[in-house]
Design a protein around this motif. Structure first.
Motif, PDB file in Angstrom:
ATOM      1  N   LYS A 186      59.406  75.437  79.340  1.00  0.00           N
ATOM      2  CA  LYS A 186      59.653  76.422  80.393  1.00  0.00           C
ATOM      3  C   LYS A 186      60.084  75.762  81.705  1.00  0.00           C
ATOM      4  CE  LYS A 186      57.561  80.482  82.463  1.00  0.00           C
ATOM      5  NZ  LYS A 186      56.276  81.082  82.807  1.00  0.00           N
ATOM      6  N   THR A 187      59.404  74.666  82.059  1.00  0.00           N
ATOM      7  CA  THR A 187      59.685  74.062  83.365  1.00  0.00           C
ATOM      8  C   THR A 187      60.692  72.926  83.270  1.00  0.00           C
ATOM      9  OG1 THR A 187      57.882  72.512  83.055  1.00  0.00           O
ATOM     10  CG2 THR A 187      57.363  74.552  84.190  1.00  0.00           C
ATOM     11  N   LEU A 189      59.856  70.030  82.637  1.00  0.00           N
ATOM     12  CA  LEU A 189      59.160  68.834  83.135  1.00  0.00           C
ATOM     13  C   LEU A 189      58.822  67.914  81.972  1.00  0.00           C
ATOM     14  CD1 LEU A 189      56.764  70.492  85.711  1.00  0.00           C
ATOM     15  CD2 LEU A 189      58.849  69.204  86.192  1.00  0.00           C
ATOM     16  N   LEU A 190      58.862  66.627  82.284  1.00  0.00           N
ATOM     17  CA  LEU A 190      58.600  65.633  81.253  1.00  0.00           C
ATOM     18  C   LEU A 190      57.099  65.520  81.017  1.00  0.00           C
ATOM     19  CD1 LEU A 190      59.988  63.364  79.542  1.00  0.00           C
ATOM     20  CD2 LEU A 190      59.311  61.814  81.359  1.00  0.00           C
ATOM     21  N   LEU A 191      56.711  65.634  79.760  1.00  0.00           N
ATOM     22  CA  LEU A 191      55.295  65.537  79.437  1.00  0.00           C
ATOM     23  C   LEU A 191      54.935  64.119  79.017  1.00  0.00           C
ATOM     24  CD1 LEU A 191      54.944  68.828  77.382  1.00  0.00           C
ATOM     25  CD2 LEU A 191      54.315  68.437  79.755  1.00  0.00           C
ATOM     26  N   ASP A 205      62.168  61.558  84.112  1.00  0.00           N
ATOM     27  CA  ASP A 205      61.826  62.855  84.685  1.00  0.00           C
ATOM     28  C   ASP A 205      63.083  63.664  84.955  1.00  0.00           C
ATOM     29  OD1 ASP A 205      59.065  62.547  84.790  1.00  0.00           O
ATOM     30  OD2 ASP A 205      59.236  61.272  86.582  1.00  0.00           O
ATOM     31  N   GLY A 209      64.817  66.980  83.101  1.00  0.00           N
ATOM     32  CA  GLY A 209      65.250  68.199  83.783  1.00  0.00           C
ATOM     33  C   GLY A 209      66.690  68.535  83.461  1.00  0.00           C
ATOM     34  N   GLY A 286      51.698  71.212  85.366  1.00  0.00           N
ATOM     35  CA  GLY A 286      52.366  70.118  86.053  1.00  0.00           C
ATOM     36  C   GLY A 286      51.647  68.790  85.913  1.00  0.00           C
TER      37      GLY A 286
END
Lengths: 608, 165
Positions: A186-187, A189-191, A205, A209, A286
């Motif tokens: 959804k975001t 963002l790198l996990l 990162d 994105g 986050g």
């Protein structure tokens, strides 16, 4: 006992509408006294129960309160019910089914997300099992029978002085997964991020994105369906695989040719992450530190894959077989095209050949058949077959004899049947056979009888004169060959009075020459010298020759061409009679003649 | 490590990209903006003893040719609303965009920046307007991508809001 003061006591009422009892109210009527009494009694007896009933009523009316109560006992009730019998599950089944249906109808994504971790493995397992059993036997057979690649590598290792294993590794580096990213869907963002080698890596990162943006971009730009997404990007040697899950996507950056099995490893990994850390993913705010635990999962995707020596040959035999098959098909096509070409050529030649009539020709899978009509005078088809390089064993030929009306065949048939003398020319045109020239009477009679039987001849025209020259030459030949010129004993002088005979001979030969000329023939005269039996063989041979030469000289002196004369000696070989007396011997001392008529050579006329 | 997705929203040519460029060092070219419609940058900010990574999604400005892709907004923890202080119309547009963003993302933290504050003479937005907006609880910051005034402050205020939320 209830005390007297009790009736005056205020008691709870179910409704506010119920009048309160006033103690000093005068009692006027019996009936009212009676009914008041009953009420009082009832109140006295049932007051506590009534209060309880009122409470119960209240609880029943308030659904929220009821729901709360049922909620408290429901789990226990279900547990008890289901442990006793299956009635509860039977009763609930349609409800659950309906619920699922309704859920799917409203938003299939919820259910899909719920069963996603189970669905993938189950499907893959089923497919793999089916395919596995099918392929296994094939592979085993191939592996055992071929390993050309293995042999080649061994030779290469021997020549390069390397170990076999080194060579295999060199040849079998299939792919290397350079980095793996786990990205929150959804975001964007790198996990989590793992890198295989010291390859220069951009800030993961931001890459994460940007990858998400690009996925969105592709999704929006091409009007894809909700569940469709960008799955593969290919740039030169690099392949980027994007393996989507409901909450997170797994991205692999791979150098080389990654096999599809690797994709299933990726799928299993993203499924396993969802299965084990699903709640972490949904509650992600986050803080990516929590996903440190996924690192081993991602690292399992960081594969450097050398095709194992055991596995590789499974491809090699397939390639070899495919190659051989391709070659065989190519060769077969070439050969069949060539023999087809030859067959067509053969048929063309058959059709062009006079006296041959092709009625049917067939070609199927390298076998040929041809049938038709053939004039016995036509060329032999098997000869043509040989010339066109077709294997005669592959050809079935059926030829029915017939008589062709082609002029050259009619003429050939006429010649063979009528056997005309050299003085007669046969012509055939428009069904008319014409004989031109001169011939003995017998031939003329015979040809007239036979001509109508020649197939193809509608009419026989005769322009043949009865040839007197022919008869003359024949009778003259007989006469000349009867003549004999006699000689003195032991010498080559004519006996007295032989000049007369010689003179006759000269005249006969001249007449015959003339007749021969008119028949376009030339006469050859052989002069044969003979001796009597006395004297040696050698002497007689020479004497015979001298006598023949003597006559030859005589004829030449009379104007005959030398070339048409020949002098030979037979010695004692051809005596005219048996030598018993001297006169017998005198008869044998002679020269005889043999006449031959030959077709006239071009440009060489004989002078008389 | 806490990461947050932050979008830059505003009309075309209000200076979004310049603001980001002032704030971080980009690795992606601006070409992405006109092609893909988004460009991602990253900035790690420190607030007190807490570190926060901002993943900045610089979105192509809304103009007559290209709409802001709402899919790019998805998952944002906050956004920076950018208007050009020298063009009143861009503020109106920003207010509309804010409504759109709120529809997609719900009520999440955002900061309104009025950019190009270095061009004081051309300024078109009155103090009254700003006060009105602040009255709704908005954070309004005057920025200049040119001299850097207010840029850090804008991003940091948003970051602070993100950590609160």
């Amino acid at each position: 006992m209830v005390p007297k003061a009790q009736p005056e006591q205020e008691h709870p009422q179910v409704t506010s509408a119920s009048p309160l009892r006033v103690p000093d109210e005068p009692v006027e009527k019996m009936e009212s006294v009676e009914s008041d009494g009953l009420t009082e009694l009832r109140n006295l007896l049932l007051a506590p129960e009534q209060a309880q009933l009122a409470k119960l009523q209240e609880r029943l009316n308030e659904t929220e309160f009821r729901a709360e109560e049922v909620g408290q006992v429901l789990p226990e009730a279900i547990r008890l019910a289901s442990s006793r019998n299956r009635e509860l599950s039977t009763a609930l089944t349609p409800v659950v089914e309906e619920g699922i249906q309704a859920s799917v109808k409203r938003d299939p994504k919820i259910l899909v997300n719920a069963i996603f971790p189970l669905l993938g493995p189950a499907i893959r397992k089923a497919i793999a099992a089916t395919l596995g059993t099918m392929i296994q036997s094939l592979n085993q057979t191939l592996e055992e029978s071929f390993s050309i690649q293995g042999l080649k590598w061994r030779i290469e290792a021997f020549r390069a002085g390397k170990s076999f294993a080194e060579v295999v590794l060199l040849h079998t580096l299939l792919y290397r997964v350079e980095q793996v990213l786990l990205i929150h869907k959804k975001t964007g963002l790198l996990l989590q991020h793992v890198v295989n080698t010291a390859v220069p890596v951009q800030d993961a990162d931001m890459v994460s994105g940007m990858l998400t943006a690009i996925q969105d971009f592709v999704h929006d730009s091409f009007n894809l369906k909700k569940e469709e997404a960008l799955e593969t990007m290919q740039v030169g040697e690099l392949t980027v695989w994007i393996e989507p899950g409901p909450e997170a996507v797994l991205v692999g950056v791979i150098r080389g040719n990654a096999p599809y099995q690797l994709r299933s490893i990726f799928q299993e990994t993203i499924e396993s992450i969802h299965r084990q850390h699903g709640s972490l993913l949904t509650s992600f705010q986050g803080n990516s530190a929590a996903f440190e635990i996924c690192r081993p999962d991602l690292e399992s995707c960081l594969q450097v894959q050398y095709a194992s020596h055991r596995k590789k040959p499974t491809f090699v035999p397939l390639l070899v077989i495919a190659g051989l098959m391709l070659g065989a098909v190519g060769l077969w096509s070439f050969l069949s095209a060539r023999s087809h070409q030859r067959w067509r050529l053969y048929l063309e030649r058959l059709r062009a050949e006079p006296g041959l009539l092709v009625v049917a020709a067939e070609e199927s899978w390298g076998k040929y058949s041809v049938s038709g009509l053939r004039d016995p005078l036509a060329v032999d088809p098997s000869k043509l077959l040989k010339e066109t390089n077709i294997d005669a064993a592959q050809v079935i030929s059926r030829w029915q004899p017939f008589q062709s009306a082609v002029p050259q065949f009619v003429l050939a048939r006429a010649k063979s049947l009528l056997n005309p003398p050299g003085t007669v020319t046969l012509q055939f045109e428009n069904g008319i056979l014409r004989a031109v020239g001169a011939a003995p009477q017998e031939w003329i009679t015979e040809s007239r009888r036979l001509a109508p039987f020649i197939s193809g001849v509608a009419q026989f025209q005769h322009h043949v004169s009865v040839d007197s020259d022919v008869s003359q030459t024949q009778s003259l030949k007989k006469q000349i060959e009867k003549q004999a010129v006699h000689f003195v004993e032991g010498g080559s002088q004519f006996v007295p009075n032989e000049e007369e005979i010689l003179q006759t001979l000269v005249e006969e030969v001249r007449r015959m020459q003339k007749a021969a000329r008119s028949l376009k023939q030339t006469l050859h005269l052989e002069i044969r010298g003979h001796t009597d039996g006395s004297g040696s063989e050698q002497m007689n041979r020479r004497l015979g020759q001298r006598r023949a030469d003597r006559v030859l000289q005589f004829l030449v002196s009379r104007g005959f061409e030398r070339a048409q004369l020949a002098a030979v000696s037979t010695g004692t070989n051809e005596p005219a009679t048996r030598e018993i007396t001297e006169s017998d011997r005198a008869l044998n001392r002679r020269v005889t003649f043999h006449v031959t008529l030959m077709a006239k050579a071009e440009g060489r006329g004989s002078r008389p | 490590m806490i990461q947050k997705k932050v979008c830059m929203i505003g009309s075309f040519a209000v200076g979004k990209t310049s603001l980001v460029a002032r704030f971080v060092k980009s690795i992606f070219s601006e070409k992405y903006l006109t092609t893909v419609g988004a460009k991602i940058d990253k900035k790690i900010v420190r607030l007190g003893n807490q570190e926060l990574t901002l993943i900045l999604w610089d979105l192509h400005g809304d103009d007559e040719f290209q709409k802001v892709r709402t899919s790019y907004l998805q998952g944002s923890a906050g956004y920076l609303l950018v208007a050009d202080g020298t063009r009143r119309v861009t503020l109106d547009k920003a207010l509309l965009l804010q409504k759109e963003a709120e529809e997609v993302l719900g009520k999440i933290p955002f900061v309104l920046t009025l950019n190009k504050s270095d061009l004081a003479r051309e300024w078109e937005i009155s103090e009254g307007t700003i006060e009105q907006l602040e009255g709704y609880g908005w954070i309004v910051i005057r920025t200049s991508a040119k001299d850097g005034q207010g840029v850090e402050e804008a991003f940091l205020s948003l970051a602070g809001k993100l950590l609160e939320g």
